[in-house]
Design an enzyme around this catalytic site. Structure first.
Site, PDB file in Angstrom:
ATOM      1  CB  CYS A 121      -0.939  -0.010   1.192  1.00 33.61           C
ATOM      2  SG  CYS A 121      -2.049  -1.421   1.171  1.00 33.61           S
ATOM      3  CG  HIS A 255      -2.884   3.108   2.734  1.00 35.95           C
ATOM      4  ND1 HIS A 255      -3.642   2.826   1.618  1.00 35.95           N
ATOM      5  CD2 HIS A 255      -2.808   1.954   3.450  1.00 35.95           C
ATOM      6  CE1 HIS A 255      -4.008   1.553   1.659  1.00 35.95           C
ATOM      7  NE2 HIS A 255      -3.525   1.002   2.765  1.00 35.95           N
ATOM      8  CG  ASN A 286      -6.684  -0.970   2.116  1.00 34.52           C
ATOM      9  OD1 ASN A 286      -6.095  -0.605   1.092  1.00 34.52           O
ATOM     10  ND2 ASN A 286      -6.045  -1.445   3.168  1.00 34.52           N
TER      11      ASN A 286
HETATM   12  N1  ACO Z   1     -17.285  -8.493  12.201  1.00 32.27           N
HETATM   13  C1  ACO Z   1     -17.717  -8.411  13.482  1.00 32.27           C
HETATM   14  N2  ACO Z   1     -16.905  -8.583  14.545  1.00 32.27           N
HETATM   15  C2  ACO Z   1     -15.616  -8.853  14.297  1.00 32.27           C
HETATM   16  C3  ACO Z   1     -15.110  -8.955  12.993  1.00 32.27           C
HETATM   17  C4  ACO Z   1     -15.998  -8.765  11.920  1.00 32.27           C
HETATM   18  N3  ACO Z   1     -15.611  -8.834  10.627  1.00 32.27           N
HETATM   19  N4  ACO Z   1     -13.785  -9.220  13.054  1.00 32.27           N
HETATM   20  C5  ACO Z   1     -13.483  -9.270  14.359  1.00 32.27           C
HETATM   21  N5  ACO Z   1     -14.586  -9.053  15.108  1.00 32.27           N
HETATM   22  C6  ACO Z   1     -14.684  -9.007  16.566  1.00 32.27           C
HETATM   23  C7  ACO Z   1     -13.613  -9.829  17.231  1.00 32.27           C
HETATM   24  O1  ACO Z   1     -14.060 -11.152  17.438  1.00 32.27           O
HETATM   25  C8  ACO Z   1     -13.409  -9.083  18.515  1.00 32.27           C
HETATM   26  O2  ACO Z   1     -14.459  -9.440  19.425  1.00 32.27           O
HETATM   27  P1  ACO Z   1     -14.169  -9.577  21.023  1.00 32.27           P
HETATM   28  O3  ACO Z   1     -13.755  -8.203  21.450  1.00 32.27           O
HETATM   29  O4  ACO Z   1     -15.485  -9.995  21.538  1.00 32.27           O
HETATM   30  O5  ACO Z   1     -13.083 -10.587  21.125  1.00 32.27           O
HETATM   31  C9  ACO Z   1     -13.622  -7.628  18.140  1.00 32.27           C
HETATM   32  O6  ACO Z   1     -14.435  -7.637  16.954  1.00 32.27           O
HETATM   33  C10 ACO Z   1     -12.354  -6.856  17.852  1.00 32.27           C
HETATM   34  O7  ACO Z   1     -11.561  -7.588  16.917  1.00 32.27           O
HETATM   35  P2  ACO Z   1     -10.179  -7.041  16.390  1.00 32.27           P
HETATM   36  O8  ACO Z   1      -9.517  -8.070  15.562  1.00 32.27           O
HETATM   37  O9  ACO Z   1      -9.433  -6.489  17.581  1.00 32.27           O
HETATM   38  O10 ACO Z   1     -10.657  -5.859  15.452  1.00 32.27           O
HETATM   39  P3  ACO Z   1      -9.917  -4.480  15.178  1.00 32.27           P
HETATM   40  O11 ACO Z   1     -10.532  -3.415  15.947  1.00 32.27           O
HETATM   41  O12 ACO Z   1      -8.428  -4.643  15.266  1.00 32.27           O
HETATM   42  O13 ACO Z   1     -10.290  -4.213  13.650  1.00 32.27           O
HETATM   43  C11 ACO Z   1      -9.190  -4.272  11.515  1.00 32.27           C
HETATM   44  C12 ACO Z   1      -9.824  -5.095  12.649  1.00 32.27           C
HETATM   45  C13 ACO Z   1     -10.259  -3.386  10.937  1.00 32.27           C
HETATM   46  C14 ACO Z   1      -8.663  -5.229  10.458  1.00 32.27           C
HETATM   47  C15 ACO Z   1      -8.028  -3.417  12.079  1.00 32.27           C
HETATM   48  O14 ACO Z   1      -7.177  -4.210  12.858  1.00 32.27           O
HETATM   49  C16 ACO Z   1      -7.220  -2.708  11.035  1.00 32.27           C
HETATM   50  O15 ACO Z   1      -7.720  -1.868  10.319  1.00 32.27           O
HETATM   51  N6  ACO Z   1      -5.896  -2.992  10.960  1.00 32.27           N
HETATM   52  C17 ACO Z   1      -4.954  -2.251  10.132  1.00 32.27           C
HETATM   53  C18 ACO Z   1      -5.116  -2.543   8.671  1.00 32.27           C
HETATM   54  C19 ACO Z   1      -4.032  -1.807   7.895  1.00 32.27           C
HETATM   55  O16 ACO Z   1      -3.658  -0.709   8.216  1.00 32.27           O
HETATM   56  N7  ACO Z   1      -3.485  -2.450   6.864  1.00 32.27           N
HETATM   57  C20 ACO Z   1      -2.375  -1.845   6.171  1.00 32.27           C
HETATM   58  C21 ACO Z   1      -2.517  -1.855   4.794  1.00 32.27           C
HETATM   59  S1  ACO Z   1      -3.270  -3.300   4.087  1.00 32.27           S
HETATM   60  C22 ACO Z   1      -2.264  -3.762   2.777  1.00 32.27           C
HETATM   61  O17 ACO Z   1      -1.129  -3.410   2.683  1.00 32.27           O
HETATM   62  C23 ACO Z   1      -2.831  -4.731   1.761  1.00 32.27           C
END
Ligand code: ACO
Length: 352
Positions: A121, A255, A286
């Site tokens: 990215c 990004h 994204n």
């Molecule tokens: N739907 C509903 N609930 C979910 C989902 C979903 N799809 N996924 C996870 N949950 C739940 C989990 O079970 C957890 O529940 P709990 O608290 O009861 O255990 C809770 O939601 C939180 O889960 P996390 O995995 O901690 O979710 P997070 O807040 O971290 O969000 C995300 C996930 C959106 C992927 C985030 O971590 C993120 O944006 N990360 C960075 C991504 C990024 O910057 N990527 C870089 C570029 S990508 C590239 O280069 C291709």
């Protein structure tokens, strides 16, 4: 023996911007048939309301070439003015030729220099840094910088950590010589020890043997934490490297990985209230390296880019790698505004 070198250019700058957004809109609701999630969770945790997925006809090359045509029209240049094409992509399923060569053929300029690069990215900012260096060194007159991806091809629609994140699209800019620097020094680097945080489920050779597609896998929380700690400082250094302060920034196009990462960057950088911030993730998800030029094109379409606006960009992703710089943007001439005329960015009351 002394060799002759190319005559240097005092500066390089972006002369035109173009974008291509695929036609098919996919809402959060559309994903729920295969995904154990909810519209509310996706909006709250990422900001995403909808994304666009390419149809079979909207290949990476087709999208890249169309974004390029729009960037050239915005710059007021014919394709014949281009000396080199660099395409940033991570969804290229053919090893050779490079997509850049396919784009050169599609634009009717088969004899130009053409190459692809892969920097996740961060790819657009990496490619822009190459174009800046090529133009200032006199190696090329005008360079087409393209970021194009179809992440939907590599997304497991049942994976709760990635299925809702990714979209498709392409963005392009034309970089050419200028009397003054118009692209600031790039601040780049990475953390290769975390290479496995964004990778694919299997190698292509294993995919051939098993007959299943490799999908993107991401340790979202780890990447999120890294972005919160590293990228804030990278962005600040990009401003300083250009000899500017936060008060000089007009537009901020990070990004589009997660609206909450953008919020954190804003809290840390203390940019003035007047800075226009890209929130294009809400309507496109994204789109990997394309998210920055797509975000810039969207600001043009919204009439938010004044001539010579100082645009702060930072890309980060698979590698892990990052790159950021400040660039001055050209005026948007009526009738040549890049990209399609789009519906407004959907409001996101769950993540205002
Ligand atoms: N739907 C509903 N609930 C979910 C989902 C979903 N799809 N996924 C996870 N949950 C739940 C989990 O079970 C957890 O529940 P709990 O608290 O009861 O255990 C809770 O939601 C939180 O889960 P996390 O995995 O901690 O979710 P997070 O807040 O971290 O969000 C995300 C996930 C959106 C992927 C985030 O971590 C993120 O944006 N990360 C960075 C991504 C990024 O910057 N990527 C870089 C570029 S990508 C590239 O280069 C291709």
């Amino acid at each position: 023996m002394t060799l002759r070198s190319t005559p240097l250019s005092p500066g390089a700058r972006i002369l035109g911007v173009g974008a291509y957004e695929p036609s098919r809109v996919v809402t959060n609701e559309d994903l729920l048939a295969r995904l154990d999630s909810s519209d509310e969770w996706i909006r709250q945790r990422t900001g995403i309301v909808e994304r666009r997925w390419a149809t079979p006809d909207e290949t990476v090359t087709v999208m890249a070439a169309e974004a390029s045509r729009r960037a050239l029209a915005h710059a007021g240049l014919d394709a014949g003015a281009v000396d080199a094409i660099v395409v940033s992509t991570v969804t290229r399923f053919v090893q050779w030729p490079a997509i850049a060569s396919r784009v050169a053929a599609a634009l009717g300029i088969p004899s130009v220099a053409a190459f692809d690069l892969s920097a996740g990215c961060a790819g657009f900012c990496y490619a822009l840094a190459q174009a800046d260096a090529l133009v200032r060194a006199g190696t090329a007159g005008h360079v087409l910088v393209i970021a194009a991806d179809r992440l939907s091809d590599m997304t497991d629609l049942a994976d709760r950590s990635t299925a809702f994140l990714f979209g498709d699209g392409a963005g392009a800019v034309v970089v050419g010589p200028s009397a003054q620097p118009g692209i600031g020094p790039v601040t780049w680097g990475g953390d290769a020890d975390q290479a496995d945080t964004i990778t694919q489920t299997q190698e292509w050779t294993d995919a051939l043997a098993s007959g299943t597609m490799p999908y993107i896998v991401m340790a979202g929380q780890k990447v999120f934490k890294w972005a919160m700690t590293e990228i804030t400082d990278v962005t600040r250094r990009a401003i300083e490297a250009a000899g500017l302060t936060p008060a000089d920034i007009d537009l901020f196009v990070p990004h589009q990985a997660n609206d909450r990462i953008t919020d954190a960057l804003l809290r840390y950088l203390k940019l003035p209230e007047s800075v226009v911030v890209s929130r294009n993730i809400r309507r496109l998800g994204n789109t990997s390296a394309s998210s920055i030029p797509l975000g810039i094109a969207r600001l043009y379409a919204d009439g938010l880019v004044r001539p010579d606006a100082a645009c702060l960009m930072v890309g980060f992703g698979a590698g892990l790698v990052y790159a950021g710089q400040v660039a001055l943007l050209p005026a948007g001439a009526p009738g040549t505004v890049p990209g399609p005329v789009n519906p407004p960015i959907p409001p996101n009351p769950l993540n205002p």
